[in-house]
Write an enzyme that holds these catalytic residues in place. Structure first.
Site, mmCIF file in Angstrom:
data_model
loop_
_atom_site.group_PDB
_atom_site.id
_atom_site.type_symbol
_atom_site.label_atom_id
_atom_site.label_comp_id
_atom_site.label_asym_id
_atom_site.label_seq_id
_atom_site.Cartn_x
_atom_site.Cartn_y
_atom_site.Cartn_z
ATOM 1 N N GLU A 55 10.148 16.088 15.041
ATOM 2 C CA GLU A 55 10.442 15.882 13.655
ATOM 3 C C GLU A 55 9.641 16.972 12.807
ATOM 4 O OE1 GLU A 55 9.394 12.341 11.751
ATOM 5 O OE2 GLU A 55 11.277 12.098 10.998
ATOM 6 N N LYS B 282 0.951 -1.233 0.111
ATOM 7 C CA LYS B 282 -0.035 -0.037 0.085
ATOM 8 C C LYS B 282 0.948 1.279 0.065
ATOM 9 C CE LYS B 282 -2.011 2.914 2.771
ATOM 10 N NZ LYS B 282 -1.883 4.310 1.763
ATOM 11 N N GLU C 182 3.848 8.325 15.218
ATOM 12 C CA GLU C 182 2.261 8.415 15.505
ATOM 13 C C GLU C 182 1.490 7.182 14.773
ATOM 14 O OE1 GLU C 182 0.719 12.139 14.598
ATOM 15 O OE2 GLU C 182 -1.244 11.454 15.116
ATOM 16 N N GLU D 68 -1.060 7.612 -0.370
ATOM 17 C CA GLU D 68 -2.120 7.966 -1.489
ATOM 18 C C GLU D 68 -1.515 9.320 -2.165
ATOM 19 O OE1 GLU D 68 -6.524 7.028 -1.359
ATOM 20 O OE2 GLU D 68 -6.091 8.457 0.114
ATOM 21 N N GLY E 263 6.809 5.006 8.263
ATOM 22 C CA GLY E 263 6.006 6.427 8.384
ATOM 23 C C GLY E 263 6.168 6.885 9.432
ATOM 24 N N GLU F 146 9.585 1.243 10.698
ATOM 25 C CA GLU F 146 10.708 2.384 10.527
ATOM 26 C C GLU F 146 10.154 3.780 10.701
ATOM 27 O OE1 GLU F 146 13.816 1.674 10.362
ATOM 28 O OE2 GLU F 146 13.696 -0.366 9.539
ATOM 29 N N CYS G 104 13.729 10.990 7.034
ATOM 30 C CA CYS G 104 13.685 10.554 8.423
ATOM 31 C C CYS G 104 15.240 10.277 9.034
ATOM 32 C CB CYS G 104 13.188 8.940 8.464
ATOM 33 S SG CYS G 104 13.740 7.799 7.229
#
Ligand code: TAP
Length: 453
Positions: A354, A152, A208, A155, A205, A227, A261
């Protein structure tokens, strides 16, 4: 209908059907049917198929790079580099099916042998900042180990993933082994996380969403690798090659418009050279070329979306200590200038959260102990750099910094053959290198009695 934008122009570049939870179920069912056959493909044949896929990706890498730049706004040179890494990743793991070795362990009355078994259907959920690259870090080891997959993409950036599915099919990867589903994370992603026929979820991602993934996976005791975010420190000691450290610091945080990241978004500089470091850094920031992603000279493109630009802006309020500011185009596109905040306290919001944009906090430190304390004073632990010409100090400090990946006198973090991943809230598990295969296999232990019947 999902409208996919070019963040450099704000134009719609593609319209795609948006998948639903039912579409996710269908893809999972296809992957489940394909699994028993794929795991039985002879290792040497699986190897050959993956190599053929790597060659097919190589043949299409220029088109893929252009598509990635159109969808993410990243400079075309960066996209070319990323597609090179995608090809290299598939070549690397194409060599692995015949190297999934087990052990033989002498025990009383017999012998134990271990096997590396594939998990089954794996769900792969990736972000928008390095779309096909991060997907390849998951897909290549998953397939090499004999798993089937449902990918996935985010989007915001699904285009190269959709192309990948076609290229895999054309390269002869059997029906149902690779499935791509474009739909919202909260529905399609969540379905992959909760579905009982998905054995593992690999996610990249935000921290959170990573917490939601871990929670959702608990219901079926799914294997999970995460990650997540980072707030990596670039630690510069007074005995470093200051000119090199300062001239390379901008690219370490403004590369990919800071949406990385591994961005070195905190620069810790020893007090005695703090001002010198900023002066040396200034020309590199002011000359950082921000603009048209399709211009070969461009070093930084726009941010991914209007909403993200708003978030990044909130870290640079009116009274922010802006020490150096670069240029950014005006008009259409989600542009944001390279911005250096200095001096910043390690307790300030810009040093703790971040930002995921081209904003860096420069923080002074007193001595080695203070540098280590400040570098570790964060919930994250993904990457970082140490700049010093004292080799003993470099290793001493490296051992004490709580992060998964570190570079000494360099800002690079990722290599296909070496493990990548985070400590603390930056994640669980490792990608790349031989280590990734540990996260796409289970160790099975079989005991064989050697006693007389
Ligand atoms: P997220 O918002 O976390 O989204 C990542 C992916 O998860 C997207 O595909 C998203 O789908 C999906 N998702 C969202 N909610 C979900 C849910 N409830 N269940 C399942 N899937 C869900 O991150 P982002 O904004 O795309 O990327 C930025 C973040 O990624 C940063 O924090 C960055 O540090 C982190 N990141 C980490 C790394 C590594 S290697 N540690 C690498 C790159 C990025 P949709 O967006 O399509 O809805």
């Amino acid at each position: 209908m999902l409208e996919v934008l070019n963040p450099a122009t704000e134009e719609v570049v593609e319209k795609l059907d948006q998948a639903t939870e039912e579409d996710a179920d269908t893809a999972i069912a296809r992957a489940k049917v394909a699994f028993p056959k794929w795991r039985e493909v002879e290792p040497s044949d699986r190897s050959r198929l993956l190599r053929r896929l790597a060659d097919a990706l190589d043949a299409e890498k220029e088109n893929l790079a252009k598509l990635e730049s159109k969808n993410t706004g990243k400079p075309i040179g960066d996209s070319r580099g990323e597609m090179g890494m995608v090809v290299e990743t598939f070549h690397y793991y194409a060599g692995m099916p015949e190297r999934l070795l087990g052990d033989s362990i002498p025990v009383s009355g017999g012998v134990d042998v271990t096997f590396r078994e594939p998990l089954g259907v794996v769900g792969l959920i990736v972000p928008w900042n390095f779309p096909l690259t991060i997907a390849s870090w998951k897909m290549a080891p998953a397939l090499a180990a004999g798993n089937t997959l449902v990918l996935k993409p985010a989007e915001l950036t699904p285009l190269t993933a959709v192309e990948f599915e076609r290229i895999a099919r054309d390269a002869g990867i059997p029906e149902g082994v690779v499935n791509v589903v474009v739909g919202p994370g909260s529905k399609v992603g969540q379905r992959l996380v909760e579905h009982p026929d998905v054995a593992k979820v690999a996610f990249t991602g935000s921290t959170e969403v990573g917490k939601k993934i871990a929670e959702g996976a608990a219901g079926t005791i799914k294997r999970v690798t995460l990650e997540l975010g980072g707030k990596s420190a670039n630690v510069v000691f007074a005995d470093a090659d200051l000119e090199k450290a300062a001239s390379e610091a901008p690219v370490a945080v403004f590369g990919n418009a800071g949406q990385d990241c591994c961005a070195r978004s905190r620069i810790l500089v020893e007090k005695s050279v703090f001002d010198d470091f900023l002066s040396l850094m200034q020309p590199a920031v002011e000359n950082f070329k921000v603009g048209d992603p399709f211009d070969d000279a461009t070093e930084m493109g726009p941010l991914i979306s209007a909403g993200h630009r708003e978030t990044v802006s909130s870290y640079v309020p009116e009274d922010a200590p802006v020490a150096i500011k670069g240029e950014a185009p005006e008009g259409s596109g989600f542009w944001f200038p390279p911005t250096v905040l200095a001096p910043v306290s390690n307790d300030d919001r810009a040093a703790r959260e971040e930002i995921f944009g081209p904003v860096v906090a420069v923080i002074p430190f007193d001595d080695e102990e203070d540098a280590i304390r400040k570098a570790n004073d964060t919930i994250y632990g993904l990457s970082g750099s140490i700049w010093t010409q004292n080799g003993a100090r470099a290793l001493r400090v490296a051992r004490r910094i709580e992060t998964g990946v570190l570079s000494i006198n360099s800002n690079t973090s990722v290599r296909v053959a070496t493990p990548f991943g985070g400590m603390k809230q930056s994640g669980v598990g490792r990608e790349l290198g031989p280590h990734a295969l540990d996260y796409y296999t289970e160790v099975k232990n079989v005991y064989i009695s050697t006693e007389e019947a």
